[in-house]
Design a protein around this motif. Structure first.
Motif, short mmCIF file in Angstrom:
data_model
loop_
_atom_site.label_atom_id
_atom_site.label_comp_id
_atom_site.label_asym_id
_atom_site.label_seq_id
_atom_site.Cartn_x
_atom_site.Cartn_y
_atom_site.Cartn_z
N ASP A 25 12.94 10.14 48.83
CA ASP A 25 12.68 11.28 47.95
C ASP A 25 11.25 11.80 48.09
O ASP A 25 11.01 13.00 48.17
CB ASP A 25 12.96 10.93 46.48
CG ASP A 25 14.43 10.81 46.17
OD1 ASP A 25 15.26 11.36 46.93
OD2 ASP A 25 14.76 10.18 45.15
N PHE A 26 10.28 10.86 48.10
CA PHE A 26 8.90 11.30 48.24
C PHE A 26 8.70 11.99 49.58
O PHE A 26 8.11 13.07 49.65
CB PHE A 26 7.90 10.14 48.09
CG PHE A 26 6.48 10.61 48.33
CD1 PHE A 26 5.79 11.26 47.33
CD2 PHE A 26 5.88 10.45 49.58
CE1 PHE A 26 4.50 11.74 47.56
CE2 PHE A 26 4.60 10.93 49.81
CZ PHE A 26 3.91 11.57 48.80
N LYS A 28 10.72 13.53 51.51
CA LYS A 28 11.37 14.84 51.55
C LYS A 28 10.50 15.89 50.86
O LYS A 28 10.23 16.96 51.41
CB LYS A 28 12.75 14.76 50.87
CG LYS A 28 13.55 16.05 50.95
CD LYS A 28 14.91 15.88 50.29
CE LYS A 28 14.83 16.55 48.95
NZ LYS A 28 15.94 16.45 48.08
N ASP A 29 10.03 15.58 49.66
CA ASP A 29 9.19 16.52 48.92
C ASP A 29 7.82 16.71 49.58
O ASP A 29 7.26 17.81 49.59
CB ASP A 29 9.01 16.07 47.47
CG ASP A 29 10.29 16.27 46.65
OD1 ASP A 29 11.15 17.09 47.05
OD2 ASP A 29 10.43 15.59 45.62
N TYR A 30 7.29 15.63 50.14
CA TYR A 30 5.98 15.68 50.80
C TYR A 30 6.05 16.59 52.04
O TYR A 30 5.17 17.42 52.25
CB TYR A 30 5.57 14.26 51.17
CG TYR A 30 4.22 14.11 51.81
CD1 TYR A 30 3.06 14.54 51.16
CD2 TYR A 30 4.08 13.48 53.05
CE1 TYR A 30 1.81 14.36 51.75
CE2 TYR A 30 2.83 13.30 53.63
CZ TYR A 30 1.70 13.75 52.98
OH TYR A 30 0.47 13.57 53.55
N LYS A 32 8.21 18.97 52.50
CA LYS A 32 8.41 20.33 51.98
C LYS A 32 7.06 20.94 51.58
O LYS A 32 6.76 22.10 51.89
CB LYS A 32 9.36 20.29 50.79
CG LYS A 32 9.70 21.64 50.23
CD LYS A 32 10.69 21.51 49.07
CE LYS A 32 10.89 22.82 48.37
NZ LYS A 32 11.70 22.69 47.16
N LEU A 33 6.24 20.15 50.90
CA LEU A 33 4.90 20.60 50.53
C LEU A 33 4.08 20.90 51.79
O LEU A 33 3.37 21.90 51.85
CB LEU A 33 4.19 19.54 49.68
CG LEU A 33 2.74 19.82 49.32
CD1 LEU A 33 2.61 21.09 48.48
CD2 LEU A 33 2.14 18.62 48.58
#
Length: 182
Positions: A25-26, A28-30, A32-33
């Motif tokens: 999860d981290f 994926k979001d990282y 994306k950022l």
């Protein structure tokens, strides 16, 4: 996870950050950022690099972070930036400072270039800095050449943050091994 944020638990908190940074999860979001940053800074995708793992920072009351420095001195190229993300414990007694202006930054670099021994005494020089206090849900982004320091945590609370870097892999002024970067 429910985490005990007491001062005595600071080592465990840092360890939990490293564990969290490895989760799907981290990541994926990282990533994306990272793409949002790449787009905002208009860095061509083929040259964009993102530090693979952020660095967690957990400072107990009284802890000293870092002396005045630039990330460029540690191998990050001139086309690199640092993103500092405060989590908790941020206030004027518990933050970091950066040089107040480009003029001040250039003046210090010039002094260092003229007198190499000055680097050892840099923290004794009167340098105009300001306390970085992003608002809630904000981060500070600054150039690898900007002089900054982490002041002593003069508050009674933990200061928890993490930071990471991004830049351009074609930056010849960088001597970081970018093979492990995204």
């Amino acid at each position: 996870k429910k985490i005990d944020l007491s001062v005595s638990n600071s080592v465990k908190i840092r360890s939990l950050f490293f564990e969290f940074f490895q989760t799907k999860d981290f990541k994926k979001d990282y990533l994306k950022l990272g793409l949002e940053i790449q787009s905002h800074f208009k860095i061509p995708k083929k040259f964009f690099v993102l530090q693979q793992n952020p660095t967690p920072r957990v400072f107990k009351p009284g802890d000293h972070g870092t002396s005045l420095h630039s990330d460029y001195w540690y191998g990050h190229g001139k086309k690199f930036y640092t993103v500092w993300v405060p989590m908790i414990g941020l206030n004027k007694n518990s933050s970091f400072e950066m040089v107040k202006s480009n003029k001040e930054n250039k003046k210090i670099y010039s002094l260092i270039n003229k007198k190499k021994s000055l680097l050892e005494k840099i923290n004794k020089i009167n340098i105009e800095t300001f306390c970085v206090l992003p608002k809630s849900n904000q981060a500070a982004i600054f150039s690898s050449e900007l002089l900054h320091k982490s002041t002593n945590n003069l508050s009674k609370n933990l200061r928890i943050s993490f930071d990471f870097r991004f830049g351009q892999k074609n930056d010849k002024s960088s001597y970081k091994n970018l093979q492990s970067w995204y």
